[in-house]
Design a protein around this motif. Structure first.
Motif, short mmCIF file in Angstrom:
data_model
loop_
_atom_site.label_atom_id
_atom_site.label_comp_id
_atom_site.label_asym_id
_atom_site.label_seq_id
_atom_site.Cartn_x
_atom_site.Cartn_y
_atom_site.Cartn_z
N UNK A 1 -35.22 -47.58 -35.90
CA UNK A 1 -34.79 -48.11 -34.68
C UNK A 1 -34.51 -49.48 -34.35
N UNK B 1 -31.54 -48.17 -29.63
CA UNK B 1 -32.27 -49.31 -28.82
C UNK B 1 -31.51 -50.24 -28.57
N UNK C 1 -41.24 -48.08 -34.09
CA UNK C 1 -39.98 -47.69 -34.43
C UNK C 1 -39.39 -47.22 -35.75
N UNK C 2 -40.25 -46.85 -36.53
CA UNK C 2 -39.91 -46.47 -37.80
C UNK C 2 -40.71 -45.20 -38.21
N UNK D 1 -32.22 -44.22 -19.29
CA UNK D 1 -32.78 -42.77 -19.83
C UNK D 1 -34.19 -42.37 -18.81
N UNK E 1 -36.43 -42.88 -40.78
CA UNK E 1 -35.45 -43.11 -39.42
C UNK E 1 -36.21 -44.41 -38.77
N UNK F 1 -30.99 -45.24 -36.01
CA UNK F 1 -30.62 -44.86 -34.85
C UNK F 1 -30.44 -46.30 -34.13
N UNK G 1 -40.67 -43.43 -26.45
CA UNK G 1 -40.48 -43.36 -27.78
C UNK G 1 -39.06 -43.62 -28.49
N UNK G 2 -38.08 -43.28 -27.90
CA UNK G 2 -36.98 -43.35 -28.39
C UNK G 2 -36.20 -42.67 -29.69
N UNK G 3 -37.13 -41.96 -30.24
CA UNK G 3 -36.91 -41.05 -31.35
C UNK G 3 -36.16 -39.70 -30.64
#
Lengths: 343, 460, 375
Positions: free
Chosen positions: B44, B91, B16-17, C23, B42, B88, C31-33
């Motif tokens: 999350x 999540x 998540x980075x 989603x 970025x 972001x 992935x959520x990006x």
């Protein structure tokens, strides 16, 4: 400019000698007795102001009620315009006037169209329903270059009709069409009744959808599965201008095996769908008229409400559905009987 | 390996980075016309503790931090003006509590408008939140933090005034709660304590990162309908709004003026939304509204438009997809707008400016607006579509947009969610002591100047 | 490529189902990006084509983790919605053409080209497990497809279908080892040349054998064959035929006391609009209770196996679409997750194991078969 060339064929003496004044006394919305009718008609004939010009809901019915072949409704609309009486608020009229201005984007819709040809007026949403056995081999045309403009009878702007109509007629004729089937009753009535009343030449034969459907259904007779349902029929305003084609309708219903229920508000006594009444901002009357109409359908135990005019459908279908009656357009009812998807 | 990347990966997990160019590219821009500016990372996070650790890391490393929701402001508010870490928040998307009788929910900052809408539909169908006309992918907190509006704004004011509690990670990494939730398990009210919520709303993430919010819910009636009142004279708009708001019968009141389709040219439409639990209730409200305008109707100055069932479906859709679709007017994938918050009597002036700006810049335009409170003010959008594949069209829209911000200030309005450049216009005109207060608060809260720099930046 | 990628506003409707519950884009959900959302992907493709971005491993992952489930096209509000999947497929095609595709993707396609299946297994093994007459011009052709021919769970599914057809007294046969890959994944990966080659081989063979009707087990094959140019045979998904057999009384069904939830495969549902047949089959079993997941029919959430991902699996992990879907199925209280696609079946069986759940994944034929056997 051109509109000045077209003058209403109106025989004053027919009204002056009229024994009944049906045009006003039979009006379902204004409640006029014979004495008042006589007085107000005289005013109208003399081009004077009358409450009729202000309170008319523009349902067109007086054209049908006049059995002497005169044109009371056209007279009313011409006088409204002359006196600057707008039945609807200015911005509403403006939107309708804007609506009919031909736009370049409309042209492609009828390139390549060949007879038999059906005009969908300004109802592109119905393109997909003009398919199947009923409409095999038919070309569709639509858009503002085919728009009859008769709607301005509701808005005190009849000269716009006469101004735009010659161009529309020229446009249709220039495509070489000898006959055009009109999906929208109002178009048919324009090219027959209205054009005739103002002596506007129409160089092609306007065919009403009823006539087309009837002939086609006769050809497909063996494939029809009778629907055996009870239907209420919703007459639209412009049909008052051309009642002569109504006989096709009963024949169509017979072919489809449906029963047109006997009810108070049908045929000459039909009620307006309410759309234009609301458009003229008469909310109470709108609610009352729709209620009376739908209750009448319910009392007659109608299962379907059949529409001829998309505008009526638009204003009344939801209301009808809420009462458990299925709204359907006439050509879609025909498709049902041919076991085709209505849409 | 890059030490900040590694530290971030330890906080949120490597998945998540990102410092990969594709993520940096996407987070360097939004759908509007602001200049892209690349972040360095970025990230999350999933929990408030993770956010806290990210902020602590940023302080330690003196790296900038930009919190982001769905980045749909269209004015570049989540574009990292000076690089750094974009957080972001999406999540963090749990809905933590529904208090039905108390009519509020508690949710994490990444919950989307759509998710909350669906949640309420299922769990509290007689309650709703004030839904903005943003895509359902927009976050609830994103809308609150920019003082957004929604369909209940006419009745209850800006959406940000519907907040009943906040959890915030301060620029120094402390977790702070605001409102009743700071001293009780319940998130029912911000008041009557010192009004600290104001430190975080409208500041675009320059004073902290909102991680949770308590949000007020309101009765949702079973039926909903809409009427469009049409006018030609812009001067009558504020009168109509005044009359209709006086009836207290409308849910939402919106305005529309646009040159296309041709039918609408030269008219202004006021959308009046009605709700009711029964047909009778709806009709009662409708009649009151119609009668409040009867003299204007009689004078033929305005009237209600006949709406086809299709038009109604479009107007009643929640949220309205047609507004998103306006980005495709030029088949170009974009529009921008300046949302001017103005007194309602300034409507004619704003509309005149809009026509002038559009003509001067050779752009097509549209106006939509929304009444805020009982006509206390309104949002007047000067909107311009553009074509992303046509630089000239983008330039023209950009100029028209800038002119609209200037026009807003000239008529005495306040631009809503201004971008970094336009914030400068506002600060230039603002009372000097107010500006100084903004500066001092920021210095106090964020001594290392890590939070979304480039926004509300005072250069005295 | 005649693409209008710039028309994407990146508004994000495409990420969600129509009721917005969660989603619904598999790669974004995992992935959520934003870069892995349909809009992000389109913007990146545009940047790549414009030369703003160069190819990278991450970009390859972004591109090829699109499973072509079509949720984006279903939900997009713009007029170009129907083109979105094609745009992404074109980009995949460009990448493959330029030799940039990740090795796993390259191998996948090469194996199909060389061996007629994505794993590169011998052709002779294709039907070695199958005990069935070859098609000789009589009745219908049952098209087994790669996933059923080579994959153990797929084989089981094929056997269930075959047994049911036998119970119903259907006259049918297969092509045995002569079967070719249907080409659906080649199509979705933008390898149109390969797709056309496979389509023409299959069409030719069907013609030679006088095949009038093809029944596919996999919705992927069903989808591919519907796209075959010059197709002169009818193609049905097995669920369509099973429903017909039930309606004609060819299958006698007895009571099954089960609670089942059904997962719509993307290539049967969104790609081909078949939602009701599988449900009608399940509902026709006495005693069986069908419960719906929140996301169903047009809003179904993909298992994550489409567009080759059942082999090269760029979406694996604890938040893989298959695992998210299994959790959703569990929330319905169902004991069985019913599937109509061998890819979904394999994806979910793995996911159930990874989740440590006792949810059973069964194909519709298997459920139906046990209902006929109870008599």
């Amino acid at each position: 400019m051109q509109s000045q060339n077209f003058v209403l064929k109106f025989q004053k003496e027919l009204c002056e000698t009229c024994p009944t004044y049906d045009c006003l006394t039979r009006c379902q919305y204004l409640n006029i007795d014979t004495k008042t009718a006589e007085r107000e008609i005289r005013k109208l004939l003399n081009g004077e102001d009358s409450f009729v010009l202000h309170e008319c809901v523009t349902c067109y019915a007086c054209e049908e009620y006049c059995k002497r072949g005169n044109h009371p409704f056209y007279l009313i609309t011409d006088l409204q315009e002359k006196k600057g009486i707008l039945p609807a608020p200015k911005p509403i009229v403006k939107q309708w006037v804007n609506l009919g201005i031909p736009d370049k984007k409309d042209i492609p819709h009828f390139y390549g169209a060949e007879e038999p040809v059906i005009s969908l007026c300004l109802f592109p949403d119905f393109v997909n329903s003009i398919r199947g056995k009923l409409f095999q081999g038919v070309s569709i045309v639509l858009g503002r270059h085919f728009f009859c403009n008769l709607v301005y009878l509701h808005f005190g702007k009849p000269s716009l009709i006469r101004e735009r109509l010659p161009k529309i007629i020229e446009n249709i004729a220039s495509h070489g069409f000898k006959e055009v089937v009109f999906f929208h009753d109002e178009c048919y009535s324009t090219f027959t009744s209205y054009a005739d009343a103002y002596e506007i030449k129409v160089p092609f034969r306007p065919v009403h959808l009823f006539e087309y459907l009837y002939n086609r259904l006769k050809e497909l007779k063996d494939e029809i599965k009778p629907l055996n349902v009870r239907i209420a029929y919703q007459r639209n305003c412009s049909t008052r201008l051309t009642p002569q084609k109504e006989h096709y309708l009963d024949k169509i219903f017979e072919l489809l095996g449906v029963e047109r229920v006997e009810r108070k508000y049908d045929r000459e006594n039909a009620l307006c769908c309410g759309g234009i009444i609301r458009g003229l901002q008469k909310l109470d009357l709108f609610v009352e008229v729709q209620k009376k109409n739908v209750e009448d359908m319910k009392n007659a135990k109608a299962e379907y409400c059949v529409f001829n005019c998309p505008a009526c459908y638009s204003s009344l279908a939801e209301r009808v559905r809420k009462e458990g009656i299925k709204p359907i357009m006439l050509h879609q009812l025909c498709k049902l009987a041919l076991r085709e998807e209505p849409r | 390996m890059d030490k900040i990347y590694k530290a971030l990966a330890e906080i949120v997990g490597e998945e998540f980075v990102s410092n990969r160019k594709e993520e940096l590219y996407i987070y360097s821009r939004d759908s509007g016309l602001s200049e892209p500016r690349f972040p360095d990372y970025v990230v999350m996070p999933r929990t408030v503790e993770e956010v806290q650790k990210i902020i602590q890391l940023a302080n330690k490393e003196k790296i900038h931090v930009v919190p982001a929701g769905a980045s749909l402001s269209l004015s570049g508010l989540t574009i990292p003006q000076k690089g750094g870490i974009v957080i972001d928040m999406r999540r963090m998307d749990r809905i933590l509590e529904l208090n039905r009788k108390g009519r509020y929910v508690v949710l994490e900052a990444g919950v989307t408008q759509g998710k909350l809408q669906a949640f309420l539909e299922e769990n509290a169908p007689d309650l709703c939140h004030s839904l903005p006309e943003a895509p359902p992918s927009a976050t609830v907190v994103g809308n609150l933090v920019i003082h957004g509006q929604g369909n209940l704004t006419q009745a209850y004011g800006f959406n940000s005034s519907m907040i009943s509690g906040l959890e915030v990670v301060l620029p120094n990494g402390e977790i702070c709660r605001i409102g009743s939730c700071s001293l009780s398990p319940y998130w029912f009210s911000i008041e009557p304590l010192p009004y600290l919520a104001g430190l975080f709303l409208g500041w675009f993430g320059t004073t902290g990162v909102i991680t949770k919010v308590g949000l007020r819910l309101y009765p949702k009636k079973k039926l909903r309908d809409v009427e469009l009142f049409v006018l030609e004279d812009p001067k009558l708009v504020s009168e109509v709004i005044y009359r209709v708001t006086h009836t207290e019968m409308a849910e939402d009141i919106t305005t529309v003026a646009q040159p296309y389709p041709l039918m609408f040219q030269g008219t202004i439409m006021i959308g009046i939304y009605l709700t009711g639990d029964t047909e009778e209730e709806l009709e009662f409200k409708r009649r009151l509204i119609w009668s409040s305008l009867s003299d204007l109707i009689k004078a033929k100055e305005g009237g209600f438009m006949a709406l086809t069932p299709d038009m109604k479906v479009g107007l009643l859709e929640k949220p309205m997809s047609s507004l998103t679709r306006s980005a495709d007017i030029l088949k170009g994938g974009g529009f921008v707008y300046c949302g001017a918050i103005i007194p309602i009597e300034k409507f004619p002036e704003a509309l005149k400016k809009l026509f002038e700006i559009a003509e001067r810049n050779g752009v097509t335009f549209a106006h939509t607006g929304r009444v805020i409170g009982r006509g206390h003010c309104m949002m007047f959008a000067f909107a311009y579509p553009f074509n992303r594949a046509d630089l000239e069209s983008m330039e023209k829209a950009k100029r028209a947009l800038f002119d609209s911000y200037v026009a807003t200030l000239e008529i005495g309005g306040v631009p809503w969610k201004p971008g970094a450049e336009e914030q400068k216009l506002i600060l230039e005109r603002m009372d000097k002591n107010s500006v100084e207060l903004i500066k001092r608060i920021r210095e106090l809260l964020d001594p290392n100047k890590i939070m979304n720099p480039g926004n509300w930046e005072v250069e005295l | 490529m005649s693409m209008e990628l710039h028309r994407c506003f990146r508004c994000g409707w495409c990420k969600l189902p129509s009721d917005f519950v969660d989603y619904n884009c598999p790669s974004y959900a995992k992935f959520r990006f934003e870069s892995f959302s349909p809009g992000g992907r389109l913007w990146l493709i545009r940047a790549w084509l414009n030369g703003e971005l160069t190819w990278s491993e991450n970009f390859a992952k972004i591109l090829f983790s699109c499973v072509a489930c079509k949720n984006c096209a279903e939900q997009c509000k713009m007029r170009f919605k129907d083109e979105i999947v094609d745009w992404i497929t074109s980009a995949k095609s460009s990448a493959i053409e330029k030799g940039l595709a990740p090795p796993k993707v390259r191998d996948f396609l090469e194996n199909i080209a060389k061996h007629g299946n994505p794993w590169g297994l011998p052709r002779a093994q294709r039907a070695s497990w199958l005990d069935l007459n070859k098609f000789e011009g009589e009745g219908d052709l049952l098209y087994i497809g790669c996933e059923c021919a080579y994959e153990e769970r797929g084989q089981k599914m094929a056997k269930n279908v075959i047994e049911l057809f036998k119970v119903a007294g259907l006259s049918f046969g297969t092509l045995g080892n002569e079967e070719e890959c249907d080409g659906n994944e080649a199509y979705m990966l933008g390898e149109l040349g390969l797709f056309q080659e496979l389509a023409s081989k299959n069409t030719q063979k069907f013609k030679e054998l006088g095949v009038k009707k093809v029944i596919t087990i996999s919705p992927h094959a069903f989808n591919a064959m519907k796209k075959y140019p010059d197709r002169d045979f009818e193609v049905l998904h097995f669920t369509q035929l099973l429903l017909e057999l039930i309606q004609k009384g060819k299958l006698k069904l007895s009571e099954l006391d089960l609670t089942v939830t059904y997962h719509d495969p993307c290539f049967l549902g969104r790609h081909n609009g078949i939602y009701s047949e599988p449900r009608k089959i399940l509902k026709s079993i006495p005693g069986l209770k069908l419960v719906e997941m929140k996301r169903n029919k047009e809003n179904s959430f993909c298992c994550g196996g489409g567009s080759g991902n059942f082999v090269f699996d760029l979406l694996s992990g604890s938040e893989s679409p298959a695992r998210l879907r299994v959790r959703e199925a569990l929330n319905t209280g169902a004991e069985i997750l019913a599937v109509a696609c061998p890819i979904c079946k394999a994806m979910f069986e793995d996911a159930v194991k990874d989740e440590g759940s006792d949810l059973e994944v069964k194909d519709i034929a298997e459920i139906l078969l046990s209902s006929t056997k109870m008599l």
